[in-house]
Design a protein around this motif. Structure first.
Motif, PDB file in Angstrom:
ATOM      1  N   LYS A 163       0.769  -1.363  -0.006  1.00 59.36           N
ATOM      2  CA  LYS A 163       0.087  -0.241   0.110  1.00 59.36           C
ATOM      3  C   LYS A 163       0.976   1.196   0.023  1.00 59.36           C
ATOM      4  CE  LYS A 163      -3.922  -1.982   2.295  1.00 59.36           C
ATOM      5  NZ  LYS A 163      -5.118  -1.582   1.552  1.00 59.36           N
ATOM      6  N   GLU A 205      -7.265   2.667  -3.605  1.00 59.92           N
ATOM      7  CA  GLU A 205      -5.852   2.403  -3.711  1.00 59.92           C
ATOM      8  C   GLU A 205      -5.031   2.568  -5.131  1.00 59.92           C
ATOM      9  OE1 GLU A 205      -5.720  -1.993  -0.997  1.00 59.92           O
ATOM     10  OE2 GLU A 205      -5.703  -1.952  -3.036  1.00 59.92           O
ATOM     11  N   ASN A 208      -1.835  -3.205   7.277  1.00 61.89           N
ATOM     12  CA  ASN A 208      -2.956  -2.304   7.254  1.00 61.89           C
ATOM     13  C   ASN A 208      -3.257  -1.349   8.533  1.00 61.89           C
ATOM     14  OD1 ASN A 208      -5.328  -1.342   5.633  1.00 61.89           O
ATOM     15  ND2 ASN A 208      -6.474  -2.742   6.799  1.00 61.89           N
ATOM     16  N   LEU A 209      -2.566  -1.822   9.601  1.00 60.30           N
ATOM     17  CA  LEU A 209      -2.939  -1.457  10.798  1.00 60.30           C
ATOM     18  C   LEU A 209      -2.001  -0.006  11.075  1.00 60.30           C
ATOM     19  CD1 LEU A 209      -2.920  -4.595  12.850  1.00 60.30           C
ATOM     20  CD2 LEU A 209      -4.878  -3.172  12.044  1.00 60.30           C
ATOM     21  N   TYR A 210      -1.074   0.138   9.872  1.00 57.75           N
ATOM     22  CA  TYR A 210       0.038   0.956  10.342  1.00 57.75           C
ATOM     23  C   TYR A 210       0.109   2.091   9.316  1.00 57.75           C
ATOM     24  CZ  TYR A 210       2.311  -2.084  13.380  1.00 57.75           C
ATOM     25  OH  TYR A 210       2.691  -2.984  14.429  1.00 57.75           O
ATOM     26  N   ASP A 211       0.232   3.517   9.586  1.00 62.02           N
ATOM     27  CA  ASP A 211       0.336   4.719   8.910  1.00 62.02           C
ATOM     28  C   ASP A 211       1.887   4.769   8.311  1.00 62.02           C
ATOM     29  OD1 ASP A 211      -2.357   5.600   9.030  1.00 62.02           O
ATOM     30  OD2 ASP A 211      -1.614   6.031  11.149  1.00 62.02           O
ATOM     31  N   ARG A 252      -3.187   2.784   2.800  1.00 59.84           N
ATOM     32  CA  ARG A 252      -3.792   2.229   4.227  1.00 59.84           C
ATOM     33  C   ARG A 252      -5.010   2.760   4.484  1.00 59.84           C
ATOM     34  NH1 ARG A 252      -6.215   2.665   8.165  1.00 59.84           N
ATOM     35  NH2 ARG A 252      -6.033   4.842   8.115  1.00 59.84           N
ATOM     36  N   GLY A 253      -6.087   2.013   4.631  1.00 59.85           N
ATOM     37  CA  GLY A 253      -7.359   2.828   4.973  1.00 59.85           C
ATOM     38  C   GLY A 253      -8.470   3.352   3.598  1.00 59.85           C
ATOM     39  N   ASN A 312     -10.162   1.932   1.634  1.00 59.66           N
ATOM     40  CA  ASN A 312     -11.020   0.768   1.243  1.00 59.66           C
ATOM     41  C   ASN A 312     -12.143   0.915   0.684  1.00 59.66           C
ATOM     42  OD1 ASN A 312     -12.424   1.585   3.216  1.00 59.66           O
ATOM     43  ND2 ASN A 312     -12.256  -0.454   4.527  1.00 59.66           N
ATOM     44  N   THR A 313     -12.403   2.190  -0.016  1.00 63.44           N
ATOM     45  CA  THR A 313     -13.709   2.033  -0.859  1.00 63.44           C
ATOM     46  C   THR A 313     -13.310   2.183  -2.309  1.00 63.44           C
ATOM     47  OG1 THR A 313     -13.417   4.720  -0.880  1.00 63.44           O
ATOM     48  CG2 THR A 313     -14.816   3.647   0.908  1.00 63.44           C
TER      49      THR A 313
END
Lengths: 369, 369
Positions: free
Chosen positions: B52, B75, B343-346, B365-366, B368-369
């Motif tokens: 990502k 993405e 996916n948990l990290y910036d 990351r994030g 997801n739309t």
């Protein structure tokens, strides 16, 4: 998400996947536990790990919460920036960088308190605070059956005595993590709460007898939250999930499905077979935890008997119970666990009576240091 | 993370939990699969869902990748902003908002392509593109045994014929998701790859006979990646995890532990019992997936036989195999699955020879739309 174009729009206008919070249910959940705490004479210090959002914390404080609880320094920093004046970090703070941050945080939060469970944690903290001319309230983390962090109860007085020479740390209480309250039976939970309160109160009595002026006894959880009786022994509880709820809480009987305030809005993107509907919400939108008591990765509000039976990173699978759904249909899904699900999102879409009331930044998401 | 103070510092200076990527291992992993693809005459179109991160995508392109693959429009938007000129969205794009975004994206990406598996997806896409005066390359998603999205192989020609009248869509190929390649046995994987290539090539032959000029046959996965032989039938593969690797890939035999480029740096925060060490990395730092073949939530580089045996949101549990660790020790952990962990990290902290070489934003990351 930030431009306001979604405000007052119907939920169907929201792109997916999205984390949706029903405002009225959120308010009712906040009020319900606050009322129970008031009736039991307990202070409520909600754990913000479930929502990670300043707006929600402020609603909790306005309803009567005494302050908030954070799991991480990063979460506490966000709450401090949001103006929360009383923050408890219910975790061990370790490492030079974190101690520098703790000192900076203590300067700007009127009431900051932290947990400690070892001299290895307490001694460097004492040094850092003393060097900065600060004193911080500390609570000893006691292992009350969680078998995670925490001092064994029988060693608590000796540990308090070992802490006593350390400058910059003011011992004010005890905290325990109510891991054993995650049981489905209400009577068992009530029994747990009686035991938790009695045992922590007894420990506090020993500490007072040894000269420590203990004033805070912090326990609780979401399942335990409504189960405390007046004069239970604790002074505060740290429930977190209760404001949003999730399917694990439904399974535990802590709430009904109708009391779950947080859902994931998803879209059906493929109907490749009569017994298969594929959603655009997978592990990166729902989280990948299987339900605690009921197998599944997410439960649809409608059709009410449909659940996500399998999950990939960006796909959720419905079986034949999703047969009525068509490509493009939007569905709302109750996640198994809101703490980990919400942690995947940067924003929560707040709806009221089916329309977007507000969009709140989940400002403490990812603040895991 | 952004201020540069960590650059050239030793890894021990990094606050925890943190996602750490070893630069040399990353480069070696990127080069290894590129070399294998070159030898097999395959184009590599890495799936960016594993990293990502624009910086990693550019390294893949510099090594010879033909473009990138994205799972979500969000993405792809990040990769477009990063200047990637050739992007394939290997997923179904559904909904009015997304179609508006797709039109905007197609305007700025020189080579954009997307998957379709139904008229319900294709028809509104055709309308939106036609209204904007655009034409987009599409690949039919074929269900090659994944039982997720996708047209059944035997219906592919009929589906292509149904798509033909739709303006704005240019059918250029087929894509399949190589779910069945996730097996530990190399010979089985090679057999899968031969079958995948042969079957997609046969389908392409049928489509060409029906008048469709098919030029792209897209398959693959990380386990399948090194298993293709020359003239396998595919034109490109979409491996993703290979650049970072994870413990599931170690379990599958796809890589060795020494080839895992991504680890989570964590700190021991409590040693409450001789057989228990508690880390500051839980489900919100490691992700909560159990290892595919080996039970565990994370595997330590050192001590090399220690693994995370239990996990809470902010705590990881080591058993007696972590007995040598003390409060404050930092450890590196191989996560079970990098896609969900990262996916948990910036940010990812990029290290080389033990020092911080760079810090890269995990910009998608994030998204997801």
């Amino acid at each position: 998400m930030m431009d306001g174009s979604l405000l007052n729009q119907p939920l169907a206008a929201v792109d997916t996947p999205a984390l949706v919070v029903d405002y009225d249910l959120l308010m009712a959940n906040i009020q319900r536990l606050q009322t129970a705490c008031d009736a039991a004479g307990l202070q409520l210090r909600p754990h913000i790990k479930a929502h990670k959002t300043p707006e929600v914390a402020h609603l909790q404080l306005q309803a009567g919460a005494v302050g908030v609880t954070a799991a991480k320094l990063g979460e506490a920093e966000v709450m401090a920036t949001a103006g929360v004046p009383d923050i408890f970090i219910a975790n061990q703070i370790v490492g030079e960088t974190k101690l520098r941050r703790l000192v900076a945080l203590a300067r700007r939060v009127p009431k900051l308190s932290v947990a400690v469970d070892s001299l290895e944690v307490a001694a460097p903290m004492s040094e850092a605070l003393t060097a900065a001319g600060q004193t911080l309230d500390i609570l000893i983390e006691v292992d009350h059956g969680a078998a995670r962090c925490g001092v064994p109860p029988e060693e608590t007085v000796a540990f308090a005595q070992a802490l006593a020479p350390l400058q910059g740390l003011r011992l004010v209480g005890l905290m325990a993590y109510a891991a054993r309250s995650y049981v489905g039976d209400w009577e068992q939970r009530r029994a747990f709460c009686r035991q938790e309160g009695a045992e922590l109160a007894a420990l506090a009595g020993e500490l007072r007898a040894a000269g420590f002026p203990i004033t805070r006894l912090s326990g609780g959880s979401t399942p335990a939250g409504p189960c405390y009786e007046p004069n239970c022994g604790l002074t505060e509880i740290r429930s977190g999930t209760y404001c949003l709820n999730d399917h694990n809480q439904v399974d535990l009987g802590t709430c009904t499905r109708a009391e779950v305030a947080a859902t994931v809005l998803a879209t059906v993107i493929s109907r490749p077979a009569p017994d298969r509907a594929i959603l655009d919400a997978g592990t990166k939108a729902l989280d990948q935890q299987v339900g605690k008591l009921t197998a599944g990765y997410g439960w649809l509000l409608d059709p009410p008997d449909a659940n996500v039976v399998k999950i990939n990173d960006e796909h959720g699978y419905l079986d034949e119970r999703g047969a009525s759904l068509r490509v493009g249909d939007k569905v709302r899904i109750i996640p198994p666990r809101i703490c980990t699900c919400l942690n995947l999102y940067d924003w929560m879409v707040v709806v009221q009576e089916g329309r977007v009331r507000d969009i709140w930044r989940i400002a403490a998401r990812g603040r895991n240091t």
